[in-house]
Every structure is written in C-alpha cells, then in structure tokens.
Design an enzyme around this catalytic site. Structure first.
Site, short mmCIF file in Angstrom:
data_model
loop_
_atom_site.label_atom_id
_atom_site.label_comp_id
_atom_site.label_asym_id
_atom_site.label_seq_id
_atom_site.Cartn_x
_atom_site.Cartn_y
_atom_site.Cartn_z
N SER A 322 0.88 -1.17 0.00
CA SER A 322 0.00 0.00 0.00
C SER A 322 0.91 1.22 0.00
O SER A 322 2.04 1.15 0.44
CB SER A 322 -0.83 0.02 1.28
N ASP A 323 0.42 2.34 -0.51
CA ASP A 323 1.16 3.58 -0.30
C ASP A 323 1.24 3.79 1.22
O ASP A 323 0.52 3.12 1.98
CB ASP A 323 0.48 4.75 -1.01
N CYS A 324 2.12 4.70 1.68
CA CYS A 324 2.39 4.73 3.11
C CYS A 324 1.18 5.17 3.93
O CYS A 324 0.68 6.28 3.76
CB CYS A 324 3.62 5.57 3.38
N ALA A 326 -1.73 3.85 3.57
CA ALA A 326 -2.94 3.78 2.75
C ALA A 326 -3.91 2.68 3.20
O ALA A 326 -5.03 2.61 2.70
CB ALA A 326 -2.59 3.60 1.28
#
Ligand SMILES: *[C@@H]1O[C@H](CO)[C@@H](O)[C@H](O)[C@H]1NC(C)=O
Ligand SMILES: *[C@@H]1O[C@H](CO)[C@@H](O)[C@H](O)[C@H]1NC(C)=O
Ligand SMILES: *[C@@H]1O[C@H](CO)[C@@H](O)[C@H](O)[C@H]1NC(C)=O
Ligand SMILES: *[C@@H]1O[C@H](CO)[C@@H](O)[C@H](O)[C@H]1NC(C)=O
Ligand SMILES: *[C@@H]1O[C@H](CO)[C@@H](O)[C@H](O)[C@H]1NC(C)=O
Ligand SMILES: *[C@@H]1O[C@H](CO)[C@@H](O)[C@H](O)[C@H]1NC(C)=O
Ligand SMILES: *[C@@H]1O[C@H](CO)[C@@H](O)[C@H](O)[C@H]1NC(C)=O
Length: 803
Positions: A322-324, A326
């Site tokens: 996941s993006d940080c 997210a």
C-alpha cells in the site's frame, strides 16, 4: 492521520539516525575493500548456523523455498512481516528488512531503507523524470534505470539500501497543477507506458539477463540469476505506482487521502491504466503499489477487482504494497471501513501484501480473531513477499559472495554515471522560443553576461525524491565556465516564492551593464511537491515583473530559462519581442547547469519536446477533482491533455525547437491492413450486414492476429548544425466515434541527424494496441476504415479492414 503519520515518520527518522550512528562507528574510508566496511551487517542464510534451511537452498525453485519459510513461522511472526520495516526472526537468522527505498531519478533519501551515512555518501542525481521523458529516447531511459540499479546494488552490499525500490511513478500528468507531475513521464499514456517498460527493465536487470552489463565500468558479464528459477531473478525490484487514477495532492477540500476519483470506464481504459498494464505486461515489474485515493467509491487498496485485474489479466507476479499508511486511510479518511480491523481485512482480502506503515501490524491479529480475514490470506501475502525476496537473492547468503557482489563505492558516482546524467539533461532540455535565431550565443564573443533569478545560484536541481548528489553545481557555476565576466543577482531575495521586489534594483543594475542577460525563473519544491498542488500557472510572486522589467532595460533581448516540472503560463514572454528565447529545463539534476550552458552557447543542439500541454492561466477555473479526460461543451468543460483538450494552449504537447529545422519525406507505409478476425467478430459482421449496415469496428480481443504497421520515413536536417530530432507519429481514427481523441501518439523515435543530410528511420506501430480506442464501456475497439497517420504536416491514410 497526518499527525500520526508525522509522528511515525519522526520515530522512523530517529531509529534511522540511531542505526546510522551505530553503523558509522564501525565504517571507515572508501578505499578499503567492501568487506572491511561491513562487519556489523547481517544477512539471512549465512553459514555456519543459518544456511541449512530449505528456504536458503538455492537449488530449490522459488515457490517451495518461500512456502518452506512460511511453514516455519508462527502467526504472530507472520503478521510482523506485514509492515515496511519487517521484523527480524532471530531464531531463523533473519534480520529485519526495510522494504522502503526510493530511486525515482537516482538513489533518493526519502525512504528509510537508504542511508548516505556509510562509506557511500552520495549517488548520481539524474534529472527529474519529466525532463528525462522530454528526450523521447528509450535507450537513454533504460540506461539511466540500469545505472541507478548499479548504484542501488552497491549501496545494498554495504548495508546502505534495500533491494526493493518504489519507482517509477507512472500516473498520468492529468492536471497542470499537480505537485507530483514532475515525477512522471508526462500526460500521454503511450509515452508513460514506454517509459515504464524501459525503466523497469533497466532497473530490474534486464540488461544483465541479456548478458550486457553495460556502462558500469567493470568486466563481469554474467547472465542474471544462476538458479533454476527460469529467468525470474531480479537485480533490484521496481514498483509501478500509484495504482490507480492518483494525481491530486491537495486542492480545495480534496486531499490525496480522502479523494474519490470518479473515473469513467472509457478514461480508465485509455488513459489511466495503460502505463500500469505495460509496466506489468512488458516491463515485468515485481511490485505494484496501490494508491491512497478511492476509484469510483472504493479505496484502491481495498479494491479486489482492481488489484486482481493486474494478477489475472496482466499476469502480474510480484508483491503489492500500500502507499504509506494507505491501509489506515481506508478507515480514517475514506470512511470505507467501519473499524481498523475491517480496513486491515479489506486490504488483505483485496490483495495487498504489505502495508507501508504499521496498520496491518497492529490490526491483523484482531481481524483474524474477529473472523474478518483468515491466516491463509496472510500466507498468500507472505508467499508474494518472500518470492520477491528470493528472486532478489536475499536468502542466498552474503551478497558480496553472490552475483553483483563486486559492486561497491567505485561504481557509485562513477564518471560514466555522471556523464549519463549530463547526457540526460542535454537530451531533455526544450527550446520553447527562439526569435530570429537569437540562440545559440557565440561563446567566442561573450564579453559580459548577467545571470539573474532566484534559482540561478541554487544547487537543488533534482526536484522531488532527490538524494545526495555526487558533485552538485549551480547553473551559475556552469555559465561562469563559459563567460569569464559573469555577474549575478537573485532578483528575488526570498527565493522562488518572490514575495518582494526589493532585489530588483541590484538585478536591474547588472542587467544594464551586461552585453547578454539570462533570467532564470520558474518553480521549485516550494511551489509544487508531494502534498502540494498549485493554484496558479503563472510565475510565482514578483517573478513575472522581474522578467519584464529586466527585459525592458537590457541592451539586447534576453534569454529566459524556466525551471520546474509543472507547465507555466508564460504567454507574456512568448509575446514579448524583448524576450528572444525561452528554454525549459525542468529539474535538470546535478549536471543540469553544464547541459544548459552547452545548449545556450551552441555546444549542444537542443532536441527535447514537451511531454505535457502548457495551458493558459484560465485553465485553473477547471475543478482539479474532475477526472474526465474528454471535453464536455454542454457544461463548459474543456477536456484534458492534447488528446482531448479543446481550449487555447501556451505550448502544445510535443513542442520543442532546434537550432536547425527538419523536413520529412514518407518513404513507405501501408495503405491497407487486413486483419484476421475471430469467428465471433465474423458473425457480428454477418449480423450487421443482414441489417443493412457495415461493420465499423472490431473489439481487439476479436482479432486473431494483429499485424504491426511500419512507417518508414526520411528526416532531413536543413541547417548547419548536427542534432537529434524526435519523430512523433500521431493518428486519428476514422469518421465519428463517441469520445475519440483529437489525435493520439502511436509511436516515436529520437534520431540523430547530420547537417544538410537525410536520415532514415522506421516507426513500428502495434496496430491493435495503438490504433485502437476505448468505447464508452471501457472496451477496446479498433475502428475499421480510414485512419489518418500524422507526422507534422504529412498525412497518410491507412485503411483497416477485416478479411
Ligand atoms: C538442496 O536441495 C536439493 C534439491 O532438492 C537437495 O538435493 C540438496 O540436498 C539440498 N541441499 C541442502 C544443503 O539441503
Ligand atoms: C527496523 O526495525 C528494527 C527492529 O526490528 C530496528 O532495529 C531498525 O532500526 C528498524 N529500521 C528502521 C529504518 O527503522
Ligand atoms: C549522518 O547524517 C547526519 C545528517 O544526515 C549528519 O549530521 C552526520 O554528520 C552524519 N554522520 C556521519 C558519520 O557521516
Ligand atoms: C552562490 O551560492 C553560494 C552558496 O550558497 C555562495 O557561497 C555564493 O557566494 C553565491 N554566489 C554568488 C555570486 O552570490
Ligand atoms: C458469415 O457469412 C459468410 C458468407 O455470407 C459465411 O461463409 C460465414 O460462414 C459466416 N460466418 C459466420 C461466423 O457466421
Ligand atoms: C530552415 O533552415 C534553413 C537553413 O538554416 C533556412 O534557410 C530556412 O529558412 C529554415 N526554414 C524554416 C521554416 O525555418
Ligand atoms: C539516446 O540516448 C543514448 C544514451 O545516452 C545516446 O547514446 C543516443 O545517442 C541517444 N539517441 C539520440 C538519437 O539522441
């Protein structure tokens, strides 16, 4: 969550610094062999105690190795692997692993996996991606990625980097205000896809696989991956991000964390997805990062259908981070999950394998206890994670005894890499205006030069995601090498924001004195960056006033140099005859100044072309959150990018001048292409005919075999300077299809040309992929009939028919 995010970052930074401190006490000078710098480093599967596990056995295939490791872990040990800083498992000899390293245009300091505090203290800073993209040179892109990978591997060997990097950023540069547009290859899906393929192949070691360990200054030419993994070995792991329809940071009430991108199936198919599809299908990327935003109501990291498309339809083999934070946003910002445990379960069930952040670490156990997700889901995630690590050789023992083990400090900031960074800046720089051939300036007659502007003496020329450059120089430094008598004034005393004109007096006085004047204006990261979009396309603060005031007093018309990744409305300068020439240099990286000076003084003939449309300021009335690509006159919506935008432009996509000019001659191209259609298409054709109509399109999945089309052309350089020229081939589909683009890029080639000579080149067009368009249901169709191929003023008709 922002504060939580920051707290977490600060904690990470603290840990990182602490870690550095411990490390640096045992590291020493760069001239020693790699081994002496790294007694403190730990790697999995090192003898004598920790190399006998099956997951360490390099004779076994990847999957059984990964499965064997999973089988040795308790549930809580498994869960502790689901964050970017994966926890160590001392009883198996596995140290902690930091998944998060960054390498957008050189090894960057953003990710906690990178440290510049060891025996390697800097790395080559290539131009920001938007400028490199402007070169339209696929082999350059590949070489840059391969060079970054060499530096990354060298840093890994010394414990200063991980093996998993989160680049490239291949979202479409949809809106000129986007703060991260600079990080991308631009607004065109075909161009972004081509960049993605080259970057990933170069970065993951494709050049090694084919036995050509080019440009790294050592003689070891081995084929990548010696195990029996069927060529699955990776030099480093690249990540296609951010999946998908992510291109807004912070605009109005919208932030990237809470934004729901409402995207039509048509736009998804022919704008947002193509770079990702190519990054995976042809690039064979081993990582795909899901974005913060929701797409049509579902947060990307909770969207099973979206994430599974990549695996099932595009053949993705790799891990999905996941993006940080997210996963946290699914609950905290998107309000899509009812509890944190639901968010963790949704992400894992959707196909997320690892969370950048700590959310899965904290909530997975409870989610399992509450029956929201099963241990098998965690096992699936671990299988993807460990498989990538095994492909990277992480479980093959000490890396310096393995392939790429010889890479060390001497391969970082090497003269080859610095030369490549210089070459990239040269090739990308775009000449936007050059009235009466004012440029190039004659370097032999350069009496005095005034260089003015807030960016002119800056060494921060890399844009977002920059590390520590090898030998940073300012633009001014480079001009001084050409003109002994060079004066300088910032003009804007507070830098790029330029809130005051107090510095004008000094700037005017040096401008009046000098024979030639260069003004450096534009953007830096104070105007456009992660979490920060622009509201205006004009030059910041008093910059425009600075340019026009200087122009009104200088002896000769001036040269305007523009910095920054986002388009600027500089129509005032385009229309002002006291501004003779305009150059765009993006963020040109550590050797950008030299490249710019070479262009200005005629040692390099510019050939870069804009990878994005430059809109007028009036475009800022378009809501940034409107994701529609297509114009809608009924509501005054002008559409986006050269493919659909119907309004005025300051400079168009592909604009870029040279010191010479070029003419084309079409040598050969087919007039007709006959496709072999499937029986399904044939029966549809029969049905259409029975009703008295002609079949006017075919679904591309109904084509049995799709021929390529070869466009053979000769390019004549009509001037007295050699130079590279980008041939860009566009097409327009026949008659009327709802939502068809004005034109679309279907191929390009950068060719080197010799003064007053002709050079031949061919562009190979994948008919089904590039001549097709998406219909309203998001299905790709190939219109039958006359397609117009366009190369500047040459138009060629090719008729596509079925048998
Ligand atoms: C590694 O795996 C191979 C193939 O199964 C086996 O023959 C060999 O004994 C294993 N090596 C060790 C050290 O266990
Ligand atoms: C990652 O976690 C380990 C403990 O498991 C710690 O020693 C290390 O400093 C952490 N690394 C970073 C970069 O935070
Ligand atoms: C490590 O980096 C910090 C800041 O990034 C710097 O202040 C410090 O001097 C560095 N230490 C060493 C040993 O290089
Ligand atoms: C440019 O910046 C450097 C470093 O900030 C400074 O030392 C130098 O004096 C500046 N040059 C001029 C001409 O002002
Ligand atoms: C379509 O029509 C042609 C001739 O009318 C016939 O030979 C062919 O079998 C038909 N194909 C299908 C799939 O119906
Ligand atoms: C192209 O270059 C030639 C030679 O420099 C010049 O004579 C001609 O006018 C140029 N044509 C255009 C369209 O600029
Ligand atoms: C493309 O880039 C490569 C690598 O820098 C360079 O060797 C080549 O000359 C470039 N091609 C053109 C046509 O400029």
């Amino acid at each position: 969550m922002s504060t939580q995010r920051h707290r977490w970052r600060r904690f990470l930074n603290f840990l990182t610094l602490f870690f550095f401190f411990i490390r640096s006490s045992s590291s020493s000078s760069t001239s020693q062999p790699i081994t002496s710098n790294r007694p403190h480093l730990q790697f999995p599967c090192t003898p004598p105690h920790h190399n006998s596990y099956p997951f360490c056995n390099t004779s076994l295939p990847i999957k059984p190795r990964a499965q064997s490791l999973i089988s040795l872990l308790s549930l809580s040990e498994k869960i502790q692997q689901l964050c970017n800083n994966a926890t160590s498992i001392p009883r198996l000899g596995i140290p902690s692993y930091e998944w998060w390293s960054e390498s957008l245009h050189g090894i960057a300091s953003n990710g906690p996996g990178i440290t510049f505090n060891g025996s390697i203290q800097s790395a080559t800073s290539f131009p920001q991606v938007i400028l490199t993209s402007a070169s339209f040179n696929t082999s350059l892109w590949r070489l840059i990625a391969a060079a970054i990978a060499v530096e990354g591997r060298a840093m890994y060997n010394l414990g200063q980097a991980g093996l998993t990097f989160w680049a490239p950023n291949i979202n479409i540069f949809r809106d000129p205000r986007w703060g991260r547009g600079q990080e991308t290859p631009g607004e065109d899906p075909m161009l972004a896809a081509a960049f993605a393929i080259e970057f990933v192949r170069g970065f993951q070691g494709e050049n090694w696989r084919v036995g050509a360990g080019i440009g790294i200054g050592f003689g070891e030419k081995r084929v990548l991956a010696d195990g029996d993994d069927g060529g699955d070995g990776l030099m480093l792991s690249a990540c296609c991000k951010h999946f998908t329809a992510y291109d807004l940071e912070n605009w109005g009430t919208f932030t990237r964390y809470n934004f729901n991108a409402v995207v039509s199936q048509q736009d998804l198919e022919d704008t947002y997805q193509p770079p990702f599809r190519s990054c995976i299908q042809q690039g064979k990327a081993s990582c795909l990062m899901c974005s913060y935003n929701a797409v049509n109501g579902i947060p990307a990291c909770a969207d099973k259908e979206l994430l599974q498309t990549a695996r099932d339809k595009w053949g993705f083999k790799g891990y999905i981070p996941s993006d940080c934070d997210a996963v946290a946003t699914i609950y905290e910002y998107q309000n899509y999950a009812k509890t944190p445990e639901d968010a963790a379960a949704l992400a894992l069930k959707a196909g997320v394998d690892i969370n950048c952040g700590t959310y899965l670490l904290r909530y997975t156990q409870a989610a399992i206890e509450q029956g929201k997700v099963e241990e098998e889901d965690v096992d699936r995630a671990l299988l993807n994670l460990f498989s990538v690590q095994i492909r990277l050789g992480l479980f093959d023992g000490d890396p310096i005894k393995r392939q790429f083990g010889k890479l060390g400090p001497q391969h970082v900031c090497s003269s080859e890499h610095k030369a490549l960074a210089l070459e990239a800046a040269r090739q990308g720089i775009v000449l936007l205006k050059n009235e009466k051939k004012f440029l190039p300036l004659n370097k032999n007659k350069m009496s005095s030069l005034a260089v003015i502007g807030p960016m002119a003496n800056s060494t921060q020329l890399g844009g977002g995601y920059t590390g520590v450059p090898c030998s940073p120089k300012s633009l001014l430094d480079a001009f001084q090498a050409y003109a002994k008598k060079t004066s300088y004034a910032a003009g804007c005393l507070d830098g790029v924001p330029c809130y005051s004109n107090a510095g004008f007096i000094e700037a005017l006085s040096i401008a009046k004195e000098a024979d030639f004047v260069i003004v450096v204006a534009g953007l830096d990261l104070s105007q456009e960056t992660e979490d920060h979009d622009r509201y205006s396309l004009l030059l910041p603060g008093y910059q425009m006033a600075l340019v026009t005031t200087i122009a009104s007093v200088s002896k000769k018309p001036l040269v305007l140099v523009l910095t920054g990744g986002g388009p600027l409305d500089v129509s005032f300068a385009e229309g002002d005859s006291k501004i003779a020439s305009i150059l765009w240099i993006g963020y040109p990286g550590e050797t950008g100044g030299k490249a710019l000076a070479e262009v200005i003084f005629g040692d390099y003939n510019p050939g870069g072309r804009l990878p994005m449309t430059w809109y007028p300021e009036s475009f800022t009335s378009v809501p940034m959150n409107d994701m529609n690509m297509r114009a809608d006159p009924s509501r005054g919506y002008p559409g986006r990018t050269y493919r659909f935008y119907t309004g005025d432009r300051v400079y168009g996509f592909g604009h870029g001048l040279s010191y010479t000019n070029f003419t084309y001659k079409l040598l050969s191209a087919p007039n007709k292409l006959i496709l072999l259609a499937s029986t399904k298409a044939e029966s549809r054709k029969n049905m259409t005919q029975q009703r008295g109509y002609k079949l006017d399109y075919i679904h591309i999945d109904e084509v049995e075999y799709c021929d390529s089309l070869i466009f053979h052309v000769s390019v004549t350089n009509n001037g007295d300077m050699d130079g590279s020229h980008v041939v860009m081939l566009f097409s327009r589909v026949p008659n009327f299809f709802k939502g068809a683009p004005e034109k679309q890029l279907i191929g390009f080639e950068r060719v080197h040309t010799i003064s007053y000579r002709s050079t031949e080149t061919s562009i190979v067009v994948d008919t089904c992929k590039h001549l097709s368009i998406a219909n309203e249901y998001g299905r790709r169709i190939l219109p039958l009939g006359k397609h117009t191929l366009m190369l500047s003023d040459i138009e060629h008709i090719v008729s596509i028919e079925t048998q």
